[in-house]
Design an enzyme around this catalytic site. Structure first.
Site, PDB file in Angstrom:
ATOM      1  N   LEU A   1      11.374   5.375  13.549  1.00 43.88           N
ATOM      2  CA  LEU A   1      12.669   5.830  13.939  1.00 43.88           C
ATOM      3  C   LEU A   1      12.456   7.219  14.107  1.00 43.88           C
ATOM      4  O   LEU A   1      11.512   8.024  13.653  1.00 43.88           O
ATOM      5  CB  LEU A   1      13.598   5.431  12.641  1.00 43.88           C
ATOM      6  CG  LEU A   1      13.732   4.128  12.067  1.00 43.88           C
ATOM      7  CD1 LEU A   1      14.728   3.884  11.021  1.00 43.88           C
ATOM      8  CD2 LEU A   1      14.368   3.272  13.381  1.00 43.88           C
TER       9      LEU A   1
ATOM     10  N   PRO B   1      11.243  -0.680  13.769  1.00 42.48           N
ATOM     11  CA  PRO B   1      10.707   0.098  14.504  1.00 42.48           C
ATOM     12  C   PRO B   1      10.471   1.476  13.916  1.00 42.48           C
ATOM     13  O   PRO B   1      11.071   1.913  12.906  1.00 42.48           O
ATOM     14  CB  PRO B   1      11.805   0.196  15.737  1.00 42.48           C
ATOM     15  CG  PRO B   1      13.117  -0.146  14.775  1.00 42.48           C
ATOM     16  CD  PRO B   1      12.692  -1.172  13.883  1.00 42.48           C
TER      17      PRO B   1
ATOM     18  N   GLY C   1       6.465   2.506   3.101  1.00 41.72           N
ATOM     19  CA  GLY C   1       7.895   2.394   3.468  1.00 41.72           C
ATOM     20  C   GLY C   1       8.526   1.476   2.228  1.00 41.72           C
ATOM     21  O   GLY C   1       9.367   0.863   2.236  1.00 41.72           O
TER      22      GLY C   1
ATOM     23  N   CYS D   1       2.972   7.472  28.977  1.00 40.12           N
ATOM     24  CA  CYS D   1       2.333   8.594  27.656  1.00 40.12           C
ATOM     25  C   CYS D   1       1.053   7.562  27.413  1.00 40.12           C
ATOM     26  O   CYS D   1       1.300   6.594  26.657  1.00 40.12           O
ATOM     27  CB  CYS D   1       3.278   8.798  26.622  1.00 40.12           C
ATOM     28  SG  CYS D   1       2.517   9.272  25.035  1.00 40.12           S
TER      29      CYS D   1
ATOM     30  N   LYS E   1       0.952  -1.166  -0.135  1.00 36.76           N
ATOM     31  CA  LYS E   1       0.103   0.054  -0.003  1.00 36.76           C
ATOM     32  C   LYS E   1       0.741   1.347   0.199  1.00 36.76           C
ATOM     33  O   LYS E   1       2.038   1.272   0.467  1.00 36.76           O
ATOM     34  CB  LYS E   1      -1.186   0.165   1.112  1.00 36.76           C
ATOM     35  CG  LYS E   1      -1.840   1.042   1.269  1.00 36.76           C
ATOM     36  CD  LYS E   1      -2.779   0.916   2.528  1.00 36.76           C
ATOM     37  CE  LYS E   1      -3.876   2.041   2.631  1.00 36.76           C
ATOM     38  NZ  LYS E   1      -3.266   3.363   3.031  1.00 36.76           N
TER      39      LYS E   1
ATOM     40  N   ASP F   1       7.471   2.891 -10.105  1.00 42.15           N
ATOM     41  CA  ASP F   1       6.716   3.876  -9.632  1.00 42.15           C
ATOM     42  C   ASP F   1       6.573   5.324 -10.214  1.00 42.15           C
ATOM     43  O   ASP F   1       7.551   5.883 -10.425  1.00 42.15           O
ATOM     44  CB  ASP F   1       6.733   4.116  -7.993  1.00 42.15           C
ATOM     45  CG  ASP F   1       5.714   4.786  -7.422  1.00 42.15           C
ATOM     46  OD1 ASP F   1       4.707   5.361  -8.027  1.00 42.15           O
ATOM     47  OD2 ASP F   1       5.747   4.859  -6.067  1.00 42.15           O
TER      48      ASP F   1
ATOM     49  N   THR G   1       9.852   2.269  -0.732  1.00 45.48           N
ATOM     50  CA  THR G   1      11.086   2.880  -1.280  1.00 45.48           C
ATOM     51  C   THR G   1      12.209   2.567  -0.393  1.00 45.48           C
ATOM     52  O   THR G   1      13.353   2.143  -0.586  1.00 45.48           O
ATOM     53  CB  THR G   1      10.887   4.155  -1.733  1.00 45.48           C
ATOM     54  OG1 THR G   1       9.981   4.103  -2.789  1.00 45.48           O
ATOM     55  CG2 THR G   1      12.147   4.615  -2.285  1.00 45.48           C
ATOM     56  N   THR G   2      11.999   2.839   0.987  1.00 47.55           N
ATOM     57  CA  THR G   2      13.085   2.922   1.861  1.00 47.55           C
ATOM     58  C   THR G   2      13.528   1.293   2.074  1.00 47.55           C
ATOM     59  O   THR G   2      14.802   0.855   2.079  1.00 47.55           O
ATOM     60  CB  THR G   2      12.450   3.262   3.356  1.00 47.55           C
ATOM     61  OG1 THR G   2      12.121   4.596   3.218  1.00 47.55           O
ATOM     62  CG2 THR G   2      13.626   2.981   4.425  1.00 47.55           C
TER      63      THR G   2
END
Length: 350
Positions: free
Chosen positions: A315, A313, A47, A283, A43, A72, A49-50
């Site tokens: 970042l 995670p 992320g 929190c 979707k 893309d 591309t990362t």
């Protein structure tokens, strides 16, 4: 709402089997030396591309040479590597055996506007035309596949467009095989179609025989690619997601479509996980976020127990440039871990 994929390894989900969990990393891709085509998709905004850039960086340490291709329309490779990526293979600064290119794969044609005359001044029925994918799509796809095949890279990683466009790209060989068969059967009956095709192929004045010869060459290329796409030793698809409902839904849709078209997939990367640390313990927003994500992470674990599922995670810095991508590649392959201070931060995705 029941999400269940029809994986070839679905038997592993039966209660009578008690299998060890698969390694939660992409190291299996690095170890599978036979892989030639690696697609990364999912979707929008999760992320892709990362992940694809970081995987290509990791592969560059395990292969002779690697090519990263963006299909893309909204290219992001230049932003990810912080250097200008061209439409031809561009060497990544600081990595001598990694190259990247951004291509414009134009797969659109309104066939309803075609006016194809027959020898009797009639027209080919519109329902017959609508069953044929665009001829320009066929030639663009064949040219793309021919181009990357001739570059002689040991492995090619595709940074794909969001799911819908990607599924069209991957299922194109099967569609085109059917299309070329129909065109062949129409060759004698509707000779006028080939004059029209000459215009599509930008070969004004070409004879029908020349056009058909070009289509036959394209079909041969597509047949080879189709065979490779269905070979799990040569091709695999890495799904990228985030722990939210819409992304999980899209991932399941993607996995089912890939299985239907006999394309291997056995890796899922889950990005932007907000792990709780000491700073988050008081929190309420962080705790609520983790509670929501944990629900979907549990569903992913249940649905895809026959997959390598990588947890990445959230970042506190953008993943850009050679150093950033090398850092993220170590997370994907579990070669390195982040400091706890980085676990509560935001990953920039593209």
């Amino acid at each position: 709402f029941d999400l269940r994929h029809n994986s070839s390894m679905a038997v592993a989900m039966d209660d009578e089997f008690d299998l060890e969990p698969l390694d939660p990393s992409l190291k299996n891709i690095l170890d599978q030396k036979s892989l030639k085509w690696i697609f990364v998709g999912g979707k929008g905004g999760v992320g892709k591309t990362t992940t694809s850039c970081s995987l290509a960086v990791a592969l560059s340490k395990a292969r002779t040479n690697v090519l990263l291709v963006s299909t893309d329309p909204a290219h992001n490779l230049s932003d990810a590597f912080k250097q200008k990526i061209q439409k031809t293979p561009t060497q990544i600064t600081g990595i001598s055996n990694l190259f990247a290119m951004e291509i414009d794969a134009k797969f659109e044609l309104d066939i309803s506007q075609m006016d194809l005359a027959t020898p009797d001044d009639g027209k080919i029925p519109s329902d017959m035309l609508s069953s044929l994918p665009g001829i320009d799509e066929a030639m663009s796809f064949a040219e793309l596949m021919k181009q990357v095949q001739e570059m002689n890279y040991e492995v090619i990683v595709f940074d794909t467009a969001p799911t819908g466009h990607t599924l069209r790209l991957l299922t194109f060989p099967k569609l085109l095989q059917s299309t070329f068969g129909k065109i062949n059967s129409l060759k004698q009956r509707f000779s006028g179609i080939f004059t029209q095709l000459a215009g599509f192929l930008q070969q004004s004045g070409a004879s029908p025989e020349q056009i058909f010869d070009k289509l036959e060459k394209a079909k041969k290329t597509i047949d080879i690619v189709s065979e490779q796409f269905k070979n799990p030793d040569a091709t695999t698809f890495v799904c990228v997601a985030i722990p939210e409902f819409l992304s999980l839904f899209e991932t399941e849709r993607l996995v089912q479509a890939l299985t239907k078209h006999e394309i291997d997939t056995h890796n899922i990367v889950v990005n932007q996980i907000h792990f709780l640390d000491e700073e988050c313990k008081d929190c309420k927003k962080c705790q609520a976020r983790w509670k929501m994500q944990k629900k979907y992470l549990d569903q992913i674990a249940e649905l895809y127990d026959d997959f390598h599922v990588v947890h990445c995670p959230l970042l506190n810095q953008e993943v850009r440039g050679k150093d950033g991508l090398e850092m993220f590649s170590k997370i994907l392959t579990k070669e390195g871990q982040l400091d706890n201070d980085d676990d509560d931060a935001k990953e920039t995705t593209s």
